[in-house]
Design a protein around this motif. Sequence first.
Motif, PDB file in Angstrom:
ATOM      1  N   GLY A  99      35.731  44.787  48.372  1.00 36.47           N
ATOM      2  CA  GLY A  99      36.547  44.415  47.206  1.00 36.47           C
ATOM      3  C   GLY A  99      37.939  43.985  47.630  1.00 36.47           C
ATOM      4  N   SER A 128      45.887  39.215  41.299  1.00 35.31           N
ATOM      5  CA  SER A 128      44.517  39.242  40.763  1.00 35.31           C
ATOM      6  C   SER A 128      44.560  39.044  39.244  1.00 35.31           C
ATOM      7  N   LYS A 129      43.635  38.213  38.729  1.00 38.39           N
ATOM      8  CA  LYS A 129      43.575  37.970  37.276  1.00 38.39           C
ATOM      9  C   LYS A 129      43.189  39.274  36.559  1.00 38.39           C
ATOM     10  N   LYS A 142      41.074  40.136  34.161  1.00 34.75           N
ATOM     11  CA  LYS A 142      39.647  40.467  34.046  1.00 34.75           C
ATOM     12  C   LYS A 142      39.090  40.893  35.416  1.00 34.75           C
ATOM     13  N   GLU A 143      39.463  40.121  36.444  1.00 38.29           N
ATOM     14  CA  GLU A 143      38.998  40.392  37.807  1.00 38.29           C
ATOM     15  C   GLU A 143      39.497  41.769  38.280  1.00 38.29           C
ATOM     16  N   ARG A 144      40.754  42.076  37.952  1.00 41.46           N
ATOM     17  CA  ARG A 144      41.352  43.352  38.343  1.00 41.46           C
ATOM     18  C   ARG A 144      40.628  44.513  37.647  1.00 41.46           C
ATOM     19  N   GLU A 171      37.580  44.630  36.458  1.00 41.16           N
ATOM     20  CA  GLU A 171      36.236  44.799  37.015  1.00 41.16           C
ATOM     21  C   GLU A 171      36.282  45.524  38.368  1.00 41.16           C
ATOM     22  N   THR A 172      37.248  45.121  39.183  1.00 38.23           N
ATOM     23  CA  THR A 172      37.395  45.745  40.512  1.00 38.23           C
ATOM     24  C   THR A 172      37.701  47.230  40.377  1.00 38.23           C
TER      25      THR A 172
END
Length: 681
Positions: free
Chosen positions: A337, A343-344, A346-348, A350-351
């Motif tokens: 990861g 980081s966007k 949504k991406e953040r 999810e991570t």
Amino acid sequence: MPGTAGMDVPVHAVKGIGARAAEQMSLMEIHTVKDLLFYFPFRYEDFSVRRLEEVQHEERVTLQGTVHSYPELRFYGKKKSRLTVRVLVDGFLVQAVFFNQPFLKRQIEVGQNLIFHGKFDRHRLMVNGAIVKTPTSDGSLEPVYPLKGDVKLTSLRKWIAGAFEDYGGEIKELLPASILEKYRLMPRNEACYYLHYPQDMDMFKQAKRRMVYEELLLFQLKMQYFRKRTRESTDGVSKTWNEEQLQNFINELSFSLTNAQHRVLTEILADLYSPYRMNRLLQGDVGSGKTVVAAAALYASVLAGCQGALMVPTEILAEQHTDSLKSLFKDLPVNIGHLSGSSKVKERRETLEKLAAGDIDIIIGTHALIQEGVDFKNLGLVITDEQHRFGVSQRRVLRDKGLKPDVLFMTATPIPRTLAITAFGDMDVSTIDEMPAGRKTIETYWAKPDTLPRVLNFIEKQTKAGHQAYVICPLIEESDKLDVQNAIDLHAHIQEFLPDVKTGLMHGRLPADEKEEIMQQFAENEIQILVSTTVVEVGVNVPNATVMVIYDANRFGLAQLHQLRGRVGRGADQSYCILLADPKSDSGKERMSIMTETNDGFELSQRDLELRGPGDFFGVKQSGLPEMRVADIVEDYRTLEVARQDAAKMIESKAFWNSGVYSALRQALEEEGILNTDKID
């Protein structure tokens, strides 16, 4: 220096020291009689009589001769006077000049034998600022002490003599008889006395040798005890993994590990297996292969059912490490990861969810990895790369999250062993001191700044061959104080000289996102020449860059020059480092020569340490080095190593904690609060 209660009385207990003097001495950190007795001179005035032919120009010297003429006295200004007298010394007439000592006119007579001391002017045969000396039977070296406030040297000498008279008998031995005998050390009370009043240089050396060992042993006892307590109080988790799977990963690499990489990996794996929390420094030169060692350690943690985190200083470096680890683990079921400030949303999110659920095995990112809102399912290993020393506050953040990971700190700044065991004494130190086979040496040249046009022609040829170049300079804008070419002007000059080559500019005052963007463009070869200040020193991997030009290279230390040079030479092509400098000082010229002679970072760091001293090596503010009263960790590095070995054996032995032989040393540690567990994180 520790002692006994008898010397712990306030300094005004010494005859002649009143409240005002005691207040002034507190500015010198002298509060007790013990502080006064262990306030050592930083040099000595040598009052032994010399022959005139031996004396150098402007040297302070003591001469003896016969008064040849009547003293001449002149007054000028308020209470100011100058008395001149000619003295026959070794067949020459020497003029002795005494300032503000008019009373000497009545005391000095023609034909008298005179001993006088002052600064010698060889050209004018004159001794300036002279004082009359009387022959002494108790040695000719007089101590000179660092002074603050209104404290006078003569007063301090008198007070120290008084302290010895009344309290000298209170100085108790700290070291066991076995150590005194083993190293043939002078007893403590004698060493203390003779550091103030050496009869000759040999006696001074013996006294100093004794006190240097004691000071370094006490320091190392603290460090070794702190290390032991840190290791034992921060209980970790013993990790076990499938040895065959880890070995298969190492065997499948496209290159063989060096002996040094094997050695340090074994040390790190032993820490992971241990029930104590790892707190280790891994140091290795640029290109020595720290990343693959880190990858193997992270994989061992994953095989043991734990997560791993790799923290790096910049976002672009985080991206590069992410790509590198994904490549290394491409055929293995390891989920990588990435988390950074850009980081966007949504991406953040999810991570973070995957991290908390344990679906990410290894996370790479900036310091944001340990911030609030970042939760791990089972964090087992944290590796921090460069810039971030994983300190007490960060360990506390992880502990508050209920995490007890092993911690590995990596640095590409080779630190001489002397400093590593001093500044990082609470950590175990692993060193990769071997470069991978087949790696090309970076060719380094030193040239004068007026050769810049030839250098730019060379860069143009390299860019036509598809390569890239860095051009580094020390300052961003013009400075009245320093005659230094600045990045902005240099960028404009290169653009004018090479209009067909895409040139970028980067410096510390640009916003972070703009710096990242420029670095990204350079990494992707959209920019061929990057003109920059030292912000690229720790950073990015651009294998295509083959030329490093450092403008005004004499403005940098060796360690920094070596770090900058390490930005190139990362690919298969021959790389070059060109130092443009016209140093005026001998040390500046020496630095340039050393850089052209060796690519070995550890050799350079040792030479840098010798040239600049420990405070400047790390930067005075963040050096973390102790202030020593007698010892010098550069000059006394052999004694430091001996003291470290002795301290490590003592701390681990039962005798040190139980036997009366070591009671004085134990008391010394207790007095400094080292044995107080509240001081240990």
